[in-house]
Design a protein around this motif. Structure first.
Motif, PDB file in Angstrom:
ATOM      1  N   GLY A  76       0.867  -1.313   0.203  1.00 21.82           N
ATOM      2  CA  GLY A  76       0.019   0.419   0.247  1.00 21.82           C
ATOM      3  C   GLY A  76       1.233   1.465  -0.025  1.00 21.82           C
ATOM      4  N   ALA A  77       2.190   1.647  -0.623  1.00 17.43           N
ATOM      5  CA  ALA A  77       2.896   2.259  -0.550  1.00 17.43           C
ATOM      6  C   ALA A  77       3.251   3.278  -2.337  1.00 17.43           C
ATOM      7  CB  ALA A  77       4.255   2.223  -0.104  1.00 17.43           C
ATOM      8  N   ASN A  78       3.711   4.114  -2.279  1.00 17.52           N
ATOM      9  CA  ASN A  78       3.999   4.269  -3.968  1.00 17.52           C
ATOM     10  C   ASN A  78       5.257   5.108  -3.366  1.00 17.52           C
ATOM     11  OD1 ASN A  78       4.300   7.255  -2.559  1.00 17.52           O
ATOM     12  ND2 ASN A  78       2.353   7.277  -2.635  1.00 17.52           N
ATOM     13  N   PRO A  79       6.283   5.161  -4.097  1.00 14.37           N
ATOM     14  CA  PRO A  79       8.196   5.626  -5.085  1.00 14.37           C
ATOM     15  C   PRO A  79       8.017   6.195  -3.796  1.00 14.37           C
ATOM     16  CG  PRO A  79       6.932   5.076  -6.455  1.00 14.37           C
ATOM     17  CD  PRO A  79       5.632   4.948  -5.898  1.00 14.37           C
ATOM     18  N   ALA A  80       7.060   7.030  -3.873  1.00 14.03           N
ATOM     19  CA  ALA A  80       7.741   8.547  -2.555  1.00 14.03           C
ATOM     20  C   ALA A  80       7.783   7.964  -1.197  1.00 14.03           C
ATOM     21  CB  ALA A  80       6.109   9.476  -2.177  1.00 14.03           C
ATOM     22  N   ALA A  81       7.536   6.748  -0.484  1.00 13.81           N
ATOM     23  CA  ALA A  81       7.767   6.383   0.447  1.00 13.81           C
ATOM     24  C   ALA A  81       8.946   5.352   0.358  1.00 13.81           C
ATOM     25  CB  ALA A  81       6.574   5.127   1.581  1.00 13.81           C
ATOM     26  N   LEU A  82       9.982   5.656  -0.932  1.00 16.59           N
ATOM     27  CA  LEU A  82      10.776   5.117  -0.827  1.00 16.59           C
ATOM     28  C   LEU A  82      12.479   5.294   0.044  1.00 16.59           C
ATOM     29  CD1 LEU A  82      11.202   2.833  -3.621  1.00 16.59           C
ATOM     30  CD2 LEU A  82      10.955   1.823  -1.613  1.00 16.59           C
ATOM     31  N   THR A  83      12.684   5.482   0.852  1.00 14.91           N
ATOM     32  CA  THR A  83      14.294   6.217   1.119  1.00 14.91           C
ATOM     33  C   THR A  83      15.691   5.577   0.368  1.00 14.91           C
ATOM     34  OG1 THR A  83      15.464   4.378   2.958  1.00 14.91           O
ATOM     35  CG2 THR A  83      14.226   5.936   3.776  1.00 14.91           C
ATOM     36  N   GLY A  84      15.519   5.009  -0.332  1.00 19.50           N
ATOM     37  CA  GLY A  84      16.977   4.636  -1.688  1.00 19.50           C
ATOM     38  C   GLY A  84      16.086   2.936  -2.002  1.00 19.50           C
ATOM     39  N   VAL A  85      16.842   2.818  -3.064  1.00 17.51           N
ATOM     40  CA  VAL A  85      16.701   1.379  -3.760  1.00 17.51           C
ATOM     41  C   VAL A  85      18.304   1.164  -3.978  1.00 17.51           C
ATOM     42  CG1 VAL A  85      16.226   0.604  -5.795  1.00 17.51           C
ATOM     43  CG2 VAL A  85      14.843   2.221  -4.603  1.00 17.51           C
ATOM     44  N   GLY A  86      18.867   0.256  -3.731  1.00 16.01           N
ATOM     45  CA  GLY A  86      20.425  -0.563  -3.562  1.00 16.01           C
ATOM     46  C   GLY A  86      19.800  -1.716  -4.816  1.00 16.01           C
ATOM     47  N   VAL A  87      21.057  -1.924  -5.347  1.00 16.13           N
ATOM     48  CA  VAL A  87      20.917  -2.525  -6.609  1.00 16.13           C
ATOM     49  C   VAL A  87      22.525  -3.441  -6.872  1.00 16.13           C
ATOM     50  CG1 VAL A  87      21.075  -3.242  -9.319  1.00 16.13           C
ATOM     51  CG2 VAL A  87      19.640  -1.329  -8.126  1.00 16.13           C
ATOM     52  N   GLY A  88      21.729  -5.504  -6.685  1.00 17.77           N
ATOM     53  CA  GLY A  88      23.013  -5.901  -7.099  1.00 17.77           C
ATOM     54  C   GLY A  88      22.945  -6.445  -8.774  1.00 17.77           C
ATOM     55  N   ALA A  89      24.291  -6.044  -9.649  1.00 17.47           N
ATOM     56  CA  ALA A  89      23.612  -6.214 -11.173  1.00 17.47           C
ATOM     57  C   ALA A  89      24.388  -7.540 -11.553  1.00 17.47           C
ATOM     58  CB  ALA A  89      23.697  -4.762 -11.726  1.00 17.47           C
ATOM     59  N   ALA A  90      24.643  -7.747 -12.398  1.00 12.06           N
ATOM     60  CA  ALA A  90      25.561  -9.098 -13.107  1.00 12.06           C
ATOM     61  C   ALA A  90      26.298  -7.631 -13.854  1.00 12.06           C
ATOM     62  CB  ALA A  90      25.018 -10.253 -14.194  1.00 12.06           C
ATOM     63  N   GLY A  91      27.820  -8.079 -14.461  1.00 12.52           N
ATOM     64  CA  GLY A  91      28.410  -7.093 -14.379  1.00 12.52           C
ATOM     65  C   GLY A  91      29.755  -6.462 -13.998  1.00 12.52           C
ATOM     66  N   VAL A  92      30.641  -6.208 -14.395  1.00 13.25           N
ATOM     67  CA  VAL A  92      31.502  -4.957 -13.730  1.00 13.25           C
ATOM     68  C   VAL A  92      30.099  -3.869 -13.474  1.00 13.25           C
ATOM     69  CG1 VAL A  92      33.103  -4.048 -14.003  1.00 13.25           C
ATOM     70  CG2 VAL A  92      33.182  -6.069 -14.199  1.00 13.25           C
ATOM     71  N   ILE A  93      30.552  -3.107 -12.190  1.00 12.05           N
ATOM     72  CA  ILE A  93      30.293  -1.978 -12.107  1.00 12.05           C
ATOM     73  C   ILE A  93      30.966  -0.803 -11.430  1.00 12.05           C
ATOM     74  CG2 ILE A  93      27.625  -1.310 -10.827  1.00 12.05           C
ATOM     75  CD1 ILE A  93      26.695  -3.585 -12.943  1.00 12.05           C
ATOM     76  N   SER A  94      30.824   0.342 -11.960  1.00  9.48           N
ATOM     77  CA  SER A  94      31.646   1.539 -11.679  1.00  9.48           C
ATOM     78  C   SER A  94      31.298   1.983 -10.678  1.00  9.48           C
ATOM     79  CB  SER A  94      31.900   1.969 -12.977  1.00  9.48           C
ATOM     80  OG  SER A  94      30.867   2.987 -12.851  1.00  9.48           O
ATOM     81  N   ALA A  95      31.728   2.443  -9.785  1.00  8.43           N
ATOM     82  CA  ALA A  95      31.713   3.308  -8.606  1.00  8.43           C
ATOM     83  C   ALA A  95      30.787   4.274  -8.525  1.00  8.43           C
ATOM     84  CB  ALA A  95      32.656   4.550  -8.423  1.00  8.43           C
ATOM     85  N   GLY A  96      30.317   4.678 -10.071  1.00  5.08           N
ATOM     86  CA  GLY A  96      29.083   5.312 -10.170  1.00  5.08           C
ATOM     87  C   GLY A  96      28.280   5.632 -10.941  1.00  5.08           C
ATOM     88  N   GLY A  97      28.269   3.955 -10.872  1.00 10.29           N
ATOM     89  CA  GLY A  97      26.408   2.618 -11.061  1.00 10.29           C
ATOM     90  C   GLY A  97      26.465   2.693 -12.615  1.00 10.29           C
ATOM     91  N   MET A  98      27.606   2.531 -13.402  1.00 10.35           N
ATOM     92  CA  MET A  98      27.486   2.137 -15.245  1.00 10.35           C
ATOM     93  C   MET A  98      27.934   1.022 -15.133  1.00 10.35           C
ATOM     94  SD  MET A  98      28.273   4.397 -18.587  1.00 10.35           S
ATOM     95  CE  MET A  98      30.778   3.842 -18.085  1.00 10.35           C
ATOM     96  N   VAL A  99      27.529  -0.225 -16.128  1.00 17.16           N
ATOM     97  CA  VAL A  99      28.120  -1.059 -16.603  1.00 17.16           C
ATOM     98  C   VAL A  99      28.953  -1.218 -17.120  1.00 17.16           C
ATOM     99  CG1 VAL A  99      27.167  -4.057 -17.136  1.00 17.16           C
ATOM    100  CG2 VAL A  99      25.256  -1.939 -16.250  1.00 17.16           C
TER     101      VAL A  99
END
Length: 322
Positions: A76-99
């Motif tokens: 019963g919430a929407n994105p405004a209730a989020l304080t953050g989203v963390g992502v663990g992604a396949a591949g080499v991910i740079s410090a700035g979050g780019m694959v």
């Protein structure tokens, strides 16, 4: 999740919308999984679906955003209730979050700016991403609590093989990220690897490699899970495929831990669910490659299972991530 493309599982009763919600996203070559937690670190909901790995970064980001919105709707919430989203992604991910690099299970994934693109799709909520096996290791270390080691190697064996390192109490990222990529070391034969080279660990132990090698010997296009089931039933070809995978894993773990003096390896991923097929050849190979100190490398299986990467990703946006 809205639509019929995935499955959603509630992990607890519905709650009223409140602040302090954090989402963790696991983007793998086969599936994308999202978990939703609150300030008390309670697991509120989770959802998963197949990763559109061949359709490019935009499709992958759209899928992740849809899953996040789905778990929010579940409580019963929407994105405004989020304080953050963390992502663990396949591949080499740079410090700035780019694959910056990825295996051939993906098309159009390299160059995707995960943090920027997912944030844009979720009303500008802060997003922070890292390699999926680093997130896996982060979660498993959190599970150990006071028993957390100062040195560890994590190995995730799923569609491919990935790794992450804890050295002197710190997660090691290396120059330009990519530290711990154990799947792309070794010279175990002539099988093709997803990186375009040959003989690497991933070419023998990853899920795709298991299915490819079994198909080459039998002409049966079976999933890794079905090959494992056949091996457990006594199929000699399937047993040989897993025997080679376990031996290569043990040799690679021995080489990596020996270089850094690490005496603990934490294993996870879908292929490791077939541990009874991998255990003996893996441990035999490790015994043949002891540490210089004489200590043996301890093997610990994942405590968190399929949620580990997503839970480690949540820690990236916790009040005090390590």
């Amino acid at each position: 999740m809205s639509g019929a493309t995935g499955t959603q599982r509630a992990a607890g009763p519905r709650i009223r919308p409140h602040v302090g919600l954090r989402a963790g996203v696991d983007i793998g070559a086969t599936k994308t999984l999202v978990v939703l937690r609150d300030d008390a670190d309670g697991l509120l909901a989770e959802a998963e679906t197949a990763t559109p790995a061949r359709r490019g970064g935009d499709a992958i980001m759209d899928t992740a955003a849809e899953l996040v919105r789905g778990v929010l709707a579940e409580v019963g919430a929407n994105p405004a209730a989020l304080t953050g989203v963390g992502v663990g992604a396949a591949g080499v991910i740079s410090a700035g979050g780019m694959v910056t690099a990825a295996g051939d299970s993906f098309s159009g994934w390299v160059g995707t700016k995960i943090d920027l693109e997912l944030s844009r799709r979720l009303d500008r909520v802060p997003v922070r991403s890292e390699n999926d096996v680093t997130a896996f290791l982060r979660a498993e270390l959190g599970e150990l609590g006071a028993d957390r080691p100062r040195h560890a190697l994590a190995v995730a064996v799923g569609t491919g093989v990935g790794g992450a390192l804890l050295v002197d109490g710190r997660l090691l990222r290396g120059g330009g990220a990519g530290a711990g990529e154990i799947g792309h070391i070794g010279d175990f034969g002539d099988e093709p690897c997803s990186c375009g080279r040959r003989g690497h660990l991933e070419a023998y132990a990853g899920g795709r490699a298991l299915t490819r090698r079994y198909a080459a010997a039998t002409s049966r296009q079976w999933s890794a899970e079905r090959v494992a089931s056949s091996a457990l039933g006594g199929d000699p070809v399937a047993m040989a495929v897993f025997e080679r995978a376990g031996r290569c894993l043990g040799m690679a773990i021995g080489q990596a831990t020996g270089l850094l003096g690490i005496d603990l390896a934490i294993l996870g991923g879908g292929v490791v669910r077939s541990w009874q097929l991998l255990e003996r050849p893996l441990l035999e190979a490790l015994r043949q490659h002891p540490l210089v100190s004489g200590r043996s490398v301890a093997i610990r299986l994942s405590e968190l299972g399929e949620r580990a990467v997503a839970l480690g990703a949540v820690a990236l946006v916790s009040p005090a991530p390590d």
